[in-house]
Design an enzyme around this catalytic site. Structure first.
Site, PDB file in Angstrom:
ATOM      1  N   ARG A 265     -12.311  67.901 -65.822  1.00 31.85           N
ATOM      2  CA  ARG A 265     -11.414  68.248 -66.926  1.00 31.85           C
ATOM      3  C   ARG A 265     -11.803  69.548 -67.599  1.00 31.85           C
ATOM      4  O   ARG A 265     -10.936  70.381 -67.936  1.00 31.85           O
ATOM      5  CB  ARG A 265     -11.391  67.096 -67.949  1.00 31.85           C
ATOM      6  CG  ARG A 265     -10.519  67.342 -69.185  1.00 31.85           C
ATOM      7  CD  ARG A 265      -9.169  67.939 -68.877  1.00 31.85           C
ATOM      8  NE  ARG A 265      -8.416  67.203 -67.868  1.00 31.85           N
ATOM      9  CZ  ARG A 265      -7.370  67.687 -67.220  1.00 31.85           C
ATOM     10  NH1 ARG A 265      -6.957  68.932 -67.441  1.00 31.85           N
ATOM     11  NH2 ARG A 265      -6.744  66.951 -66.328  1.00 31.85           N
TER      12      ARG A 265
ATOM     13  N   LYS B 177      -6.123  87.740 -81.332  1.00 32.85           N
ATOM     14  CA  LYS B 177      -5.518  86.416 -81.494  1.00 32.85           C
ATOM     15  C   LYS B 177      -5.871  85.546 -80.301  1.00 32.85           C
ATOM     16  O   LYS B 177      -5.033  85.146 -79.498  1.00 32.85           O
ATOM     17  CB  LYS B 177      -4.011  86.542 -81.676  1.00 32.85           C
ATOM     18  CG  LYS B 177      -3.626  87.278 -82.956  1.00 32.85           C
ATOM     19  CD  LYS B 177      -2.128  87.474 -83.059  1.00 32.85           C
ATOM     20  CE  LYS B 177      -1.783  88.263 -84.327  1.00 32.85           C
ATOM     21  NZ  LYS B 177      -0.322  88.514 -84.433  1.00 32.85           N
TER      22      LYS B 177
ATOM     23  N   LYS C  36      -5.571  98.180 -91.454  1.00 32.31           N
ATOM     24  CA  LYS C  36      -4.244  97.584 -91.488  1.00 32.31           C
ATOM     25  C   LYS C  36      -3.682  97.628 -92.904  1.00 32.31           C
ATOM     26  O   LYS C  36      -4.308  98.182 -93.821  1.00 32.31           O
ATOM     27  CB  LYS C  36      -4.317  96.164 -90.933  1.00 32.31           C
ATOM     28  CG  LYS C  36      -4.982  96.103 -89.554  1.00 32.31           C
ATOM     29  CD  LYS C  36      -4.824  94.776 -88.880  1.00 32.31           C
ATOM     30  CE  LYS C  36      -3.471  94.672 -88.228  1.00 32.31           C
ATOM     31  NZ  LYS C  36      -3.337  93.461 -87.382  1.00 32.31           N
TER      32      LYS C  36
ATOM     33  N   GLU D 180      -2.931 101.351 -88.855  1.00 29.00           N
ATOM     34  CA  GLU D 180      -1.602 100.749 -88.718  1.00 29.00           C
ATOM     35  C   GLU D 180      -0.684 101.288 -89.813  1.00 29.00           C
ATOM     36  O   GLU D 180      -1.070 101.375 -90.980  1.00 29.00           O
ATOM     37  CB  GLU D 180      -1.722  99.232 -88.840  1.00 29.00           C
ATOM     38  CG  GLU D 180      -0.390  98.493 -88.881  1.00 29.00           C
ATOM     39  CD  GLU D 180      -0.580  97.040 -89.285  1.00 29.00           C
ATOM     40  OE1 GLU D 180      -0.815  96.215 -88.380  1.00 29.00           O
ATOM     41  OE2 GLU D 180      -0.514  96.737 -90.497  1.00 29.00           O
TER      42      GLU D 180
ATOM     43  N   ASP E 185       3.791  99.503 -86.456  1.00 31.21           N
ATOM     44  CA  ASP E 185       3.934  98.056 -86.534  1.00 31.21           C
ATOM     45  C   ASP E 185       5.356  97.647 -86.892  1.00 31.21           C
ATOM     46  O   ASP E 185       5.889  98.064 -87.918  1.00 31.21           O
ATOM     47  CB  ASP E 185       2.956  97.504 -87.585  1.00 31.21           C
ATOM     48  CG  ASP E 185       2.944  95.986 -87.608  1.00 31.21           C
ATOM     49  OD1 ASP E 185       2.874  95.376 -86.530  1.00 31.21           O
ATOM     50  OD2 ASP E 185       3.006  95.422 -88.712  1.00 31.21           O
TER      51      ASP E 185
END
Length: 310
Positions: A118, A153, A185, A220, A241
């Site tokens: 598994r 992410k 950002k 960004e 963005d």
């Protein structure tokens, strides 16, 4: 050292070294954690039902088409539970395969194979799903010059495996961690400028002056008006963005080679080709890693029909 069919978190792993692009120590750490989670006190099902000396051969089969990733992870998982297991990879990482393909074969202690099953499947299914999805995006931007990259992410603890899978699919990696490069950002800029856009160039120049000459600096932006002030600070990459296609094309023209241009936001299989056609250099896609569905692979015990009949 653990005996076949058992797992000891502190035991050594007598297995072949992985390819240089997938660090052996990282793979071993992930596998030890996963096996400890899955069988903290052993596999009582196999220990109850399967004789300790039983042997088994199992085949990793593809139920659906895809791009393979994680072959050495599969090998490592099997070797970690049975150091004497013989594992044969039948398909190379990065190779496309049709449904029904046998991807790998393992022969070893039956308890050990079932113990590793598994964990090995979970990781290889996810890695192959990422490689497959990445390859789909890469194919759609072929000939444009745009590079498909991942983002941060990723699944906590699995980043090294997931980013390797992106490379197997023909994509590239963004910064590996917060320690690798500067990426300012919107929230960073809000804190720095206090909401005053007139301060943008000065604060970015001041920040850049603190960096070594080899540290990449990316910023960004979310509006056309920010592009010139950011470029004036001498950044290396500017991320546009959630820009529309028209804005992306205009942004690329405005940057005019003064920095690398990255597009981010609203990227999917239906939009990526048009985004690439605007002339951007990089297209970053969180969906390569954060929302893939595991590829349908299975580990099937290979039965000796003749021996069974006899």
């Amino acid at each position: 050292m653990s005996s076949p069919g058992t797992f000891s978190p502190g035991s050594s792993s007598p297995r072949t070294a992985l390819a240089g692009t997938l660090p052996e120590t990282a793979v071993t750490a992930v596998l030890r954690m996963a096996l400890q989670e899955d069988a903290p006190y052993g596999d009582i099902t196999s220990q109850t039902l399967i004789p300790a000396a039983s042997r088994a051969t199992a085949v990793l089969n593809a139920r659906v088409p895809g791009v393979f990733s994680g072959g050495e992870v599969f090998v490592a998982a099997m070797k970690l539970t049975d150091p004497d297991a013989v594992v044969e990879l039948l398909v190379n990482d990065g190779a496309a395969f049709p449904a029904g393909t046998a991807l790998a074969r393992v022969t070893g202690n039956a308890r050990a194979v079932l113990l590793a099953e598994r964990v090995a499947l979970n990781l290889v299914q996810r890695m192959s799903a990422i490689a497959t999805r990445t390859a789909e995006f890469v194919a759609l931007v072929e000939g444009t010059g745009a590079r498909i990259t991942d983002t941060r992410k990723t699944t906590p603890g699995l980043r090294v495996l997931e980013r390797y899978a992106v490379r197997c699919g023909g994509g590239a990696n963004h910064r590996f961690s917060l320690s690798d490069a500067v990426l300012a950002k919107d929230n960073h800029l809000a804190v720095l400028t206090g909401g005053d856009p007139a301060r943008l160039t000065a604060v970015l120049r001041g920040a850049k002056a603190q960096l070594g000459h080899t540290t990449h600096f990316e910023v960004e932006v979310d509006s056309m008006e920010q592009i010139e002030p950011v470029l004036a600070a001498g950044v290396d990459t500017i991320m546009l963005d959630n820009f529309s296609l028209a804005e992306l094309a205009a942004g690329v023209a405005l940057v005019a080679g003064r920095a690398r241009v990255e597009a981010s936001g609203n990227v999917n299989l239906a939009t990526v080709g048009d985004i690439a056609a605007t002339g951007v250099d990089v297209i970053s896609i969180g969906g390569l890693t954060h929302s893939v569905v595991a590829l349908d692979l299975g580990l099937d015990i290979e039965l000796d029909i003749e021996a069974k009949a006899g």
